[in-house]
Design a protein around this motif. Sequence first.
Motif, mmCIF file in Angstrom:
data_model
loop_
_atom_site.group_PDB
_atom_site.id
_atom_site.type_symbol
_atom_site.label_atom_id
_atom_site.label_comp_id
_atom_site.label_asym_id
_atom_site.label_seq_id
_atom_site.Cartn_x
_atom_site.Cartn_y
_atom_site.Cartn_z
ATOM 1 N N ILE A 73 -27.225 39.306 14.756
ATOM 2 C CA ILE A 73 -25.681 39.661 14.596
ATOM 3 C C ILE A 73 -25.037 38.405 15.327
ATOM 4 O O ILE A 73 -23.959 38.168 14.758
ATOM 5 N N LEU A 74 -25.380 38.100 16.179
ATOM 6 C CA LEU A 74 -24.666 36.681 16.814
ATOM 7 C C LEU A 74 -24.662 35.488 15.672
ATOM 8 O O LEU A 74 -23.790 34.873 15.576
ATOM 9 N N LEU A 75 -25.683 35.503 14.896
ATOM 10 C CA LEU A 75 -25.943 34.549 13.833
ATOM 11 C C LEU A 75 -24.799 34.717 12.502
ATOM 12 O O LEU A 75 -24.552 33.709 11.758
ATOM 13 N N GLN A 76 -24.805 35.887 12.139
ATOM 14 C CA GLN A 76 -24.577 36.485 10.955
ATOM 15 C C GLN A 76 -23.248 35.766 10.239
ATOM 16 O O GLN A 76 -23.433 35.330 9.206
ATOM 17 N N ASN A 77 -22.323 35.749 11.167
ATOM 18 C CA ASN A 77 -20.909 35.176 10.407
ATOM 19 C C ASN A 77 -20.340 34.334 11.390
ATOM 20 O O ASN A 77 -19.155 33.928 11.288
ATOM 21 N N SER A 78 -21.372 33.259 12.059
ATOM 22 C CA SER A 78 -20.839 32.129 12.981
ATOM 23 C C SER A 78 -21.637 30.819 12.660
ATOM 24 O O SER A 78 -22.695 30.820 13.059
ATOM 25 N N SER A 79 -21.076 29.815 11.805
ATOM 26 C CA SER A 79 -21.768 28.738 11.628
ATOM 27 C C SER A 79 -21.920 27.744 13.021
ATOM 28 O O SER A 79 -22.777 27.374 13.289
ATOM 29 N N ALA A 80 -20.882 28.165 13.981
ATOM 30 C CA ALA A 80 -21.093 27.522 15.484
ATOM 31 C C ALA A 80 -22.555 27.903 16.256
ATOM 32 O O ALA A 80 -23.290 27.296 16.619
ATOM 33 N N ASN A 81 -22.659 29.158 15.895
ATOM 34 C CA ASN A 81 -23.876 29.769 16.468
ATOM 35 C C ASN A 81 -24.999 29.364 15.720
ATOM 36 O O ASN A 81 -26.111 28.899 16.474
ATOM 37 N N LEU B 150 -19.050 38.602 30.054
ATOM 38 C CA LEU B 150 -20.034 38.473 29.334
ATOM 39 C C LEU B 150 -21.012 37.333 30.228
ATOM 40 O O LEU B 150 -22.254 37.560 30.100
ATOM 41 N N GLU B 151 -20.260 36.527 30.784
ATOM 42 C CA GLU B 151 -21.010 35.814 32.034
ATOM 43 C C GLU B 151 -21.944 36.506 33.020
ATOM 44 O O GLU B 151 -23.026 36.483 33.280
ATOM 45 N N LEU B 152 -21.314 37.665 33.588
ATOM 46 C CA LEU B 152 -21.563 38.428 34.637
ATOM 47 C C LEU B 152 -22.864 39.255 33.988
ATOM 48 O O LEU B 152 -24.016 39.575 34.714
ATOM 49 N N LEU B 153 -22.788 39.821 32.655
ATOM 50 C CA LEU B 153 -23.835 40.862 32.047
ATOM 51 C C LEU B 153 -24.948 40.131 31.939
ATOM 52 O O LEU B 153 -26.034 40.459 32.322
ATOM 53 N N VAL B 154 -24.849 38.656 31.330
ATOM 54 C CA VAL B 154 -26.052 37.877 31.154
ATOM 55 C C VAL B 154 -26.852 37.469 32.600
ATOM 56 O O VAL B 154 -27.820 37.497 32.718
ATOM 57 N N GLN B 155 -25.915 37.120 33.561
ATOM 58 C CA GLN B 155 -26.752 36.725 34.935
ATOM 59 C C GLN B 155 -27.104 37.907 35.333
ATOM 60 O O GLN B 155 -28.263 37.809 35.966
ATOM 61 N N ASN B 156 -26.644 39.198 35.465
ATOM 62 C CA ASN B 156 -27.470 40.216 36.158
ATOM 63 C C ASN B 156 -28.764 40.480 35.057
ATOM 64 O O ASN B 156 -29.731 40.891 35.750
ATOM 65 N N MET B 157 -28.665 40.497 33.615
ATOM 66 C CA MET B 157 -29.594 40.759 32.851
ATOM 67 C C MET B 157 -30.912 39.580 33.478
ATOM 68 O O MET B 157 -32.093 39.980 33.405
ATOM 69 N N ASN B 158 -30.495 38.463 33.604
ATOM 70 C CA ASN B 158 -31.703 37.440 33.990
ATOM 71 C C ASN B 158 -32.385 37.663 35.380
ATOM 72 O O ASN B 158 -33.527 37.339 35.644
ATOM 73 N N ALA C 104 -19.936 34.841 23.515
ATOM 74 C CA ALA C 104 -21.042 34.866 24.380
ATOM 75 C C ALA C 104 -22.119 33.932 24.308
ATOM 76 O O ALA C 104 -22.916 33.338 25.297
ATOM 77 N N CYS C 105 -22.206 33.073 23.292
ATOM 78 C CA CYS C 105 -23.062 31.971 23.119
ATOM 79 C C CYS C 105 -22.467 30.699 23.740
ATOM 80 O O CYS C 105 -23.224 29.915 24.286
ATOM 81 N N GLU C 106 -21.200 30.515 23.838
ATOM 82 C CA GLU C 106 -20.540 29.198 24.453
ATOM 83 C C GLU C 106 -20.590 29.251 25.854
ATOM 84 O O GLU C 106 -20.825 28.428 26.482
ATOM 85 N N ARG C 107 -20.398 30.687 26.248
ATOM 86 C CA ARG C 107 -20.064 30.672 27.895
ATOM 87 C C ARG C 107 -21.543 31.171 28.657
ATOM 88 O O ARG C 107 -21.229 31.068 29.891
ATOM 89 N N THR C 108 -22.405 31.498 27.828
ATOM 90 C CA THR C 108 -23.546 32.319 28.842
ATOM 91 C C THR C 108 -24.923 31.557 27.993
ATOM 92 O O THR C 108 -24.820 30.973 27.072
#
Length: 534
Positions: free
Chosen positions: A245-253, A171-179, A213-217
């Motif tokens: 999708i990330l928000l749908q079932n996650s109170s934390a997100n 997850l971290e590496l995917l987002v770093q590469n996308m940036n 994904a939202c915690e780590r990246t």
Amino acid sequence: MEVSNQTRKRKAIDAGHSSPPPAYRGSDAYEASSVDLSLLEALEKSSHHAVEALDLKTLKKLVLSFERRLRDNIAARLKYVENPEKFADSEVDLHDDLQKLKVLAGAPELYPDLVASNSVPSIVNLLSHDNSDIANDVVQLLQDLTDEDALEDNDEPARVLVDALVENNVLELLVQNMNRLSEADPDEATAIYATLTVIENLVEVKPAVAELACERTKLLRWLLTKIKVREFEGIKQYASEILAILLQNSSANQKRLGQMNGVDAVLEGVAMYKSKDPKTPDEEEMLENLFDCLCCLLMPLENKERFVNAEGVELMIIIMKQKKYAYGSAIRALDFAMTNYPPACERFVDVMGLKTAFAAFMGKIPLNKRIKRERYKEELEERVISLIASLFAGILRGSRRDRLLSKFVENEFEKIDRLMELYLRYSDRVRSEAERLDQLELDDLELDEDEKYNRKLESGLYSLQLVAVILGHIWCSEHSGMRARIELLLKQQKLSKTDVKQILQEYHDNIGDLDGPEEKERGQARIQLFISAM
């Protein structure tokens, strides 16, 4: 909570071109329509071109070759740091072997063996390769390996692979590469789409990935940046879908995005359509995605407050008054905002929202020809009923309460007539469903009480219950004219207050404790008050 649209898989999304170009074009590219089928048959029969069976032996051969190419590339880069031409061939070889690994998508049952070979760390670490083309080859490989079609009926092997990827910081590496990618470059735009698809696929296999994904990246921050872009584009559309999708079932997100000014950002996105319609189906979908995000965000209490402070109530009323494509979505957002949150209800009354809401309640719903959902008008009707029930629950006294009640008196009690019309319609539906369920039991199909209750809810019981709750609020106002009208309309249908009380009792008995035992007790006490008063 259920959000309105089903999420859709995208294997390729328009990035401003007729079709996104592949991240790497090999010499063997061809148009599918130009393939000579007879030639393919001849090749298949030829022993020189026999397709190698995809088994454990083949997997080991592919992995060993890949690891060898990787070592060669690392060695060449270290040896010829100042001379890229010297290690260019090793990168072409590495690219070729990454392409060969894609064949594993055809045998997901081998994923546990792939993980056991300990090659997953090597593959994932290439996402940080200095050559972004190699990193993007890995993204394309991961997209193939996690594709929904490839994983069909292979849940356990899929989980093994996804667990290994996540443990190795994919997850971290995917987002770093996308940036480091730019959508201005067609190849890099394709890699961005592929990255988002991989994340979507990972969440599909393992829902907990959404929070990881939202915690780590910095994925949420990246997505917010994309949905703030004023002009519509393909990446903005896909970003809005992934965010939903990330928000749908996650109170934390939901809470995390709220703390990042996410409510304001999403409101800015929908505000662009307060007085205009989306131009294309893709733009329509993006707008619906943004409203899905908004409704998810409005579940935590603190985000309801942010919504009110950001003048979200006023914006939704403006959208309703304009009667554009987003009309129904605005009603849905207001319903979420006002549920169990009196300040939103009070603001709604203060900014003259009652007139707009009751126009919808009376069935004056603008029908947009571009909205082709079968139950669109019915869904809005149910939302408006819920919205009015929330207003009654949130405004218990004072001048605002008087203004709300007065809507049911004006024009010779036409709103009570409408309320009873809805009561009868939903009552008939629920009765028909109950009879159908009884028949199923006679046919030896056993249904437990919870399942029967849920089936009735789906047939309209929840809306019927809310109509009964609104009738309870009106009855408790002790307004003689409204009480007389209710009794008259019940009598005309050979019904009585006892029928309404039965609906209220069933509602009372099934109030859950999702919002805590104290809230459940308060809710039941309120319904019991209506039952006693009637």
